[in-house]
Structures are given as C-alpha cells and as structure tokens.
Write a protein that holds these residues in place. Sequence first.
Motif, PDB file in Angstrom:
ATOM      1  N   GLU A 213       0.855  -1.183   0.000  1.00 40.61           N
ATOM      2  CA  GLU A 213       0.000   0.000   0.000  1.00 40.61           C
ATOM      3  C   GLU A 213       0.893   1.235   0.000  1.00 40.61           C
ATOM      4  O   GLU A 213       2.072   1.174   0.363  1.00 40.61           O
ATOM      5  CB  GLU A 213      -0.929   0.022   1.209  1.00 40.61           C
ATOM      6  N   VAL A 214       0.340   2.339  -0.431  1.00 34.97           N
ATOM      7  CA  VAL A 214       1.089   3.591  -0.475  1.00 34.97           C
ATOM      8  C   VAL A 214       0.605   4.505   0.643  1.00 34.97           C
ATOM      9  O   VAL A 214      -0.590   4.746   0.787  1.00 34.97           O
ATOM     10  CB  VAL A 214       0.917   4.296  -1.842  1.00 34.97           C
ATOM     11  N   ILE A 215       1.542   4.979   1.455  1.00 31.57           N
ATOM     12  CA  ILE A 215       1.236   5.944   2.509  1.00 31.57           C
ATOM     13  C   ILE A 215       1.612   7.326   1.997  1.00 31.57           C
ATOM     14  O   ILE A 215       2.749   7.564   1.600  1.00 31.57           O
ATOM     15  CB  ILE A 215       2.013   5.624   3.794  1.00 31.57           C
ATOM     16  N   GLN A 216       0.646   8.223   1.984  1.00 27.32           N
ATOM     17  CA  GLN A 216       0.867   9.569   1.473  1.00 27.32           C
ATOM     18  C   GLN A 216       0.737  10.568   2.615  1.00 27.32           C
ATOM     19  O   GLN A 216      -0.324  10.757   3.165  1.00 27.32           O
ATOM     20  CB  GLN A 216      -0.158   9.898   0.380  1.00 27.32           C
ATOM     21  N   SER A 217       1.851  11.175   3.001  1.00 26.71           N
ATOM     22  CA  SER A 217       1.822  12.249   4.004  1.00 26.71           C
ATOM     23  C   SER A 217       2.810  13.312   3.554  1.00 26.71           C
ATOM     24  O   SER A 217       2.587  13.970   2.554  1.00 26.71           O
ATOM     25  CB  SER A 217       2.160  11.702   5.394  1.00 26.71           C
ATOM     26  N   THR A 218       3.907  13.480   4.296  1.00 26.05           N
ATOM     27  CA  THR A 218       4.909  14.446   3.850  1.00 26.05           C
ATOM     28  C   THR A 218       5.728  13.904   2.685  1.00 26.05           C
ATOM     29  O   THR A 218       6.470  14.648   2.051  1.00 26.05           O
ATOM     30  CB  THR A 218       5.854  14.806   5.014  1.00 26.05           C
ATOM     31  N   SER A 219       5.616  12.607   2.426  1.00 21.82           N
ATOM     32  CA  SER A 219       6.215  11.998   1.239  1.00 21.82           C
ATOM     33  C   SER A 219       5.382  10.778   0.856  1.00 21.82           C
ATOM     34  O   SER A 219       4.581  10.288   1.645  1.00 21.82           O
ATOM     35  CB  SER A 219       7.677  11.595   1.500  1.00 21.82           C
ATOM     36  N   ARG A 220       5.577  10.315  -0.355  1.00 22.24           N
ATOM     37  CA  ARG A 220       4.824   9.158  -0.855  1.00 22.24           C
ATOM     38  C   ARG A 220       5.686   7.915  -0.659  1.00 22.24           C
ATOM     39  O   ARG A 220       6.773   7.813  -1.232  1.00 22.24           O
ATOM     40  CB  ARG A 220       4.489   9.372  -2.333  1.00 22.24           C
ATOM     41  N   THR A 221       5.192   6.980   0.152  1.00 28.71           N
ATOM     42  CA  THR A 221       6.002   5.827   0.531  1.00 28.71           C
ATOM     43  C   THR A 221       5.225   4.539   0.327  1.00 28.71           C
ATOM     44  O   THR A 221       4.092   4.415   0.775  1.00 28.71           O
ATOM     45  CB  THR A 221       6.424   5.928   2.016  1.00 28.71           C
ATOM     46  N   SER A 222       5.844   3.568  -0.333  1.00 29.59           N
ATOM     47  CA  SER A 222       5.221   2.265  -0.548  1.00 29.59           C
ATOM     48  C   SER A 222       5.717   1.304   0.526  1.00 29.59           C
ATOM     49  O   SER A 222       6.921   1.133   0.725  1.00 29.59           O
ATOM     50  CB  SER A 222       5.569   1.731  -1.934  1.00 29.59           C
ATOM     51  N   VAL A 223       4.787   0.670   1.239  1.00 31.08           N
ATOM     52  CA  VAL A 223       5.148  -0.257   2.307  1.00 31.08           C
ATOM     53  C   VAL A 223       4.307  -1.525   2.208  1.00 31.08           C
ATOM     54  O   VAL A 223       3.332  -1.578   1.475  1.00 31.08           O
ATOM     55  CB  VAL A 223       4.938   0.377   3.705  1.00 31.08           C
ATOM     56  N   THR A 224       4.689  -2.531   2.973  1.00 32.86           N
ATOM     57  CA  THR A 224       3.915  -3.765   3.075  1.00 32.86           C
ATOM     58  C   THR A 224       3.350  -3.882   4.482  1.00 32.86           C
ATOM     59  O   THR A 224       3.759  -3.155   5.397  1.00 32.86           O
ATOM     60  CB  THR A 224       4.797  -4.992   2.786  1.00 32.86           C
TER      61      THR A 224
END
Length: 276
Positions: free
Chosen positions: A48-59
């Motif tokens: 999933e992609v976490i979007q806050s101060t940067s766009r980060t893909s995590v599991t």
Amino acid sequence: MFKKSLLLFIALTLISCHATKSPIVTTKKGGAKNTYSQKNKKTKSRNEVIQSTSRTSVTNDIVNNYVSQYKDIAMSNMKTYGIPASIILAQGILESGAGRGDLAVSANNHFGIKCHSDWTGDTVNHDDDSSQECFRKYNKVSESYRDHALFLTGKGRYASLFELDKDDYRAWAKGLRNAGYATDSQYPDKLISYIERYNLGQYDAQVLGRNYVPVENQNRRIVARDSRNDTFYEVQKGDTLYSISKKYNVLVDDLKQKNKLSDSSTLFVGQKLKIN
C-alpha cells in the motif's frame, strides 16, 4: 578451394545462428520465473502507499514491524502525557511512512512536525504544502516521539483533546484534524483505518488496564451472502467508505459504483453495502 571456403562459411553461419538463439530461450525462462516469484510475494504481504509528507510504498510486514518497534514508547508517552498510544502509533505510521518516508530517514521526524517559531533545534527543508518548508530534525527517533507529546500538550489549540476519553481513538482522530494538525480532509479516516487494521487499540487497553476486544469482534460483521452469492457489509457507527475499503481491501470508487453512491452520499448505521 572455392568449395572448401563455401562449406566453411556455411558451417560458421550455422554455429552463429545456434549461438544467438540459446540466450533468447534462457531469458524467457528466467523472466517467467521472476514473474511467478513476484506474484507469490504479493500474496504473502500486500503493498500500500502511505501519502503524508512523502509518498512511501510499504507492506503489511513493514507496518507491523514499525508497531513492534515503537509500541513501548507510545504506551510510555500515553502514561506520561495522556495521549492514546493508538493515536501516537497511527500518526507515526502515517506521517513517517512506517519509518520509510523521507523525513523519517533524513531527520528522524516521525510526526511531520514543522519548525514553528519556538523551535531552536536542528532543521531540514522538505517539500510539503509549500516548497522547501522547514521541518524539525532529531538525533534519534525517541526524541521525535517525545517532541510530538510536548507539541500536543504545549499548544492551546489541542487542549480540548485531553478532555476526551483515552480510549476514544475516533474522537481523537477527528479532534486532531479539527485542531489543525493536518490539512488532509481524510486524515481522521486514515488514522482510524490504521488503528483498526493493526489493532492498535490493544495498547490503550494495556495502559488503562482493560480487556481488549479485537476490532473484528466489536459488532462488525459481514451479512450472509445473498442468493446471487454477493457479499454485503452492515455499516456500524463511525464507519466511512475509506475505513471499509481498507478493512476489506477494495477501492473506494468500487464501493461507490457497486452501491450507486456519490461523493455527497452519507452512510447510516445499519446500511448494507455490497462488497463483492
């Protein structure tokens, strides 16, 4: 002499053709194996992609590891400062990209806290609502967690949060958005989604000395499949399309389409939504 030369040329040509064909076959087999391997990895841990101060893909595994690493600090801060551990962890996951976001990596900043006029420590510039905004930088992550607690307890605009029940994470999530912690209109839904998907409420219960009931057992249920084998979910208090989509791994747009909902549609308790 001419015949010998011709035979030699034909032989060399055949050898050359055979040599060029072999790598193509090997590459195709290798490619097929790699594709299969990637599919297997996706089934084990969803991205999933976490979007806050940067766009980060995590599991899921990355998020779970993050929770395991910082749950004790969150519970300690709950005891000392009165902020629910579930909220602390959910904000940490969201704002830091579960520790993988740019600010978390470069500045140990796990809560997206900007400099403000009262900050005298180290800083780092990072694009956010505006270009190259000033953010706080810490020597270690634990300092970021402590500063997050001091930030909420020290700012008057967050005072009303501390009148809420310590295990009412939904009210805290909405209160943070209303007090101006984030500009994202979905900020409360995102926090609530992380808390419920990863059962972060259990850490509030530990601090408060209460028994914890997993979210899936808290009167949240799937209505039995109908005659067409369609599955429905019965809306509970506090549900949003975003939280339901994350719980059952479906897109918000798909939920809207399947249930003929518009952007202005309001969910109501007891409403049955088609999931698949």
